[in-house]
Design a protein around this motif. Sequence first.
Motif, PDB file in Angstrom:
ATOM      1  N   LEU A   1      -0.413   3.779   9.940  1.00 42.12           N
ATOM      2  CA  LEU A   1      -0.928   3.097   8.753  1.00 42.12           C
ATOM      3  C   LEU A   1      -1.048   1.597   8.989  1.00 42.12           C
ATOM      4  CD1 LEU A   1       0.998   5.056   5.976  1.00 42.12           C
ATOM      5  CD2 LEU A   1      -1.485   5.045   6.333  1.00 42.12           C
ATOM      6  N   ARG A   2      -0.082   0.997   9.654  1.00 46.69           N
ATOM      7  CA  ARG A   2      -0.153  -0.429   9.949  1.00 46.69           C
ATOM      8  C   ARG A   2      -1.296  -0.725  10.925  1.00 46.69           C
ATOM      9  NH1 ARG A   2       3.611  -3.900   8.365  1.00 46.69           N
ATOM     10  NH2 ARG A   2       3.115  -5.280  10.108  1.00 46.69           N
TER      11      ARG A   2
ATOM     12  N   ASP B   1       0.825  -1.200   0.000  1.00 46.43           N
ATOM     13  CA  ASP B   1       0.000   0.000   0.000  1.00 46.43           C
ATOM     14  C   ASP B   1       0.866   1.260   0.000  1.00 46.43           C
ATOM     15  OD1 ASP B   1      -2.543  -1.311   0.086  1.00 46.43           O
ATOM     16  OD2 ASP B   1      -2.204  -1.739   2.206  1.00 46.43           O
ATOM     17  N   PHE B   2       1.883   1.273   0.886  1.00 47.95           N
ATOM     18  CA  PHE B   2       2.673   2.495   1.058  1.00 47.95           C
ATOM     19  C   PHE B   2       4.160   2.182   1.185  1.00 47.95           C
ATOM     20  CE2 PHE B   2      -1.532   3.423   2.811  1.00 47.95           C
ATOM     21  CZ  PHE B   2      -1.863   4.561   2.073  1.00 47.95           C
TER      22      PHE B   2
ATOM     23  N   ALA C   1       4.156   5.385   9.838  1.00 47.73           N
ATOM     24  CA  ALA C   1       4.165   3.957   9.507  1.00 47.73           C
ATOM     25  C   ALA C   1       3.354   3.150  10.513  1.00 47.73           C
ATOM     26  CB  ALA C   1       5.601   3.438   9.444  1.00 47.73           C
TER      27      ALA C   1
ATOM     28  N   ILE D   1       7.374   4.186   2.469  1.00 43.03           N
ATOM     29  CA  ILE D   1       7.731   5.368   3.246  1.00 43.03           C
ATOM     30  C   ILE D   1       9.236   5.546   3.210  1.00 43.03           C
ATOM     31  CG2 ILE D   1       7.785   6.369   5.565  1.00 43.03           C
ATOM     32  CD1 ILE D   1       5.116   5.089   6.121  1.00 43.03           C
TER      33      ILE D   1
ATOM     34  N   LYS E   1      -2.897  -1.374   6.847  1.00 37.60           N
ATOM     35  CA  LYS E   1      -2.236  -1.128   5.566  1.00 37.60           C
ATOM     36  C   LYS E   1      -0.838  -1.747   5.554  1.00 37.60           C
ATOM     37  CE  LYS E   1      -5.756   1.082   4.068  1.00 37.60           C
ATOM     38  NZ  LYS E   1      -6.614   0.468   3.023  1.00 37.60           N
ATOM     39  N   SER E   2      -0.424  -2.226   4.383  1.00 39.71           N
ATOM     40  CA  SER E   2       0.920  -2.777   4.235  1.00 39.71           C
ATOM     41  C   SER E   2       1.895  -1.647   3.941  1.00 39.71           C
ATOM     42  CB  SER E   2       0.955  -3.821   3.123  1.00 39.71           C
ATOM     43  OG  SER E   2       0.496  -3.281   1.895  1.00 39.71           O
ATOM     44  N   VAL E   3       3.031  -1.686   4.649  1.00 40.07           N
ATOM     45  CA  VAL E   3       3.992  -0.580   4.605  1.00 40.07           C
ATOM     46  C   VAL E   3       5.402  -1.145   4.515  1.00 40.07           C
ATOM     47  CG1 VAL E   3       5.011   1.270   5.990  1.00 40.07           C
ATOM     48  CG2 VAL E   3       2.536   1.020   5.911  1.00 40.07           C
TER      49      VAL E   3
ATOM     50  N   CYS F   1      -3.494   9.988   7.667  1.00 41.65           N
ATOM     51  CA  CYS F   1      -4.105   8.654   7.572  1.00 41.65           C
ATOM     52  C   CYS F   1      -5.583   8.758   7.188  1.00 41.65           C
ATOM     53  CB  CYS F   1      -3.952   7.906   8.888  1.00 41.65           C
ATOM     54  SG  CYS F   1      -2.306   7.236   9.175  1.00 41.65           S
TER      55      CYS F   1
END
Length: 347
Positions: free
Chosen positions: A24-25, A7-8, A21, A10, A29-31, A330
Amino acid sequence: MSAPQLDFLIVGQGLAGSILALNLRRHGKSVLVIDNDHCGSASQVAAGLINPVTGHRLNLTENFDHYWPVANAFYQSFGQLTGRSVHRDVTQYRRIKHPGQLTYLNKRLQQREYQSLLSRHIDSPFLATEPHSCIEVHQTSAVDTPTLLSQTKSMLLDQRAYSARKFNYHELSVNHDGVSAHGIRAGTVIFCEGYQAIHNPWLSTLPFKLAKGEILDVELSAPLPGMLSWGSWLIPSSTDTVNARLGANYDWQDLSLDPTPEIAQKLQTSLHQHTGLKAQVTAHQTGIRPTTKQRRPFIGPTRSLDHAYCFNGFGSKGCLTIPYYANLLCDHLISGKPLPEELTEWL
């Protein structure tokens, strides 16, 4: 086999990249975070102070009542997640240095918004002769940023969400559904590079106003009763009251990472002049703050590069403001909630 889709992506694991990070996790979400552990990062050097009242005129930190609850909640949850406390309350004693500042103090003590933040302190902890007054600044605290960064890095490594390398801008390519770099495909890249953003080809023209800061780790001649501030500040370490940190200066011209002996001497002289304390320097650190000319961070999509965002420019108040702005970003990235124009206008 194609590279994994995230997804992201960084870029940068300072305080901004770390908090974003983690948020988002937390939203599922995958980071992947890419960081080169660059020396001079303000996040690695900062004392992590959260101070509700600052400046010669004892001004209330702008929007403190908005930022503080979010920051406090984040650091408390981080401690619960990792088992490592990174945030502590600090008793701050501030010296009023001259009659002009005393006038501002008397005015502030009559204003409603300062009632819970300031109080006179009769028994001054300052040893210098004839102080005009001493006040206690409530709701002062400090974040252990090195521990927060190292714990975040460990968690990301365990989750295979961290890559230790220098990000190569020339390897970044854009397609209709995202970006690719270093063999990694992601829907969005978010640049959280601190002062290194001046080398980013899509961000280098932003109106940063970088400031070098220098901090001394010191061993004191006497125990500290709490944090002392008088224009400069002295804050005890989290483990005892004899070892402390002394800082900090702002230098807008010299942006080298070399420690400046003259600054170290100036800080020690100021310490002795205003507190009567003497200190033995055990370390001298420098960092570059990513401050901005308009005193607002840069947050939002970059107009010069599709599928790219900036999350930067938090300056010396990052420990207070970043958790709040990470929530804003976010909400925008996940739910499409608009960002305030004042954050996006320069991008």
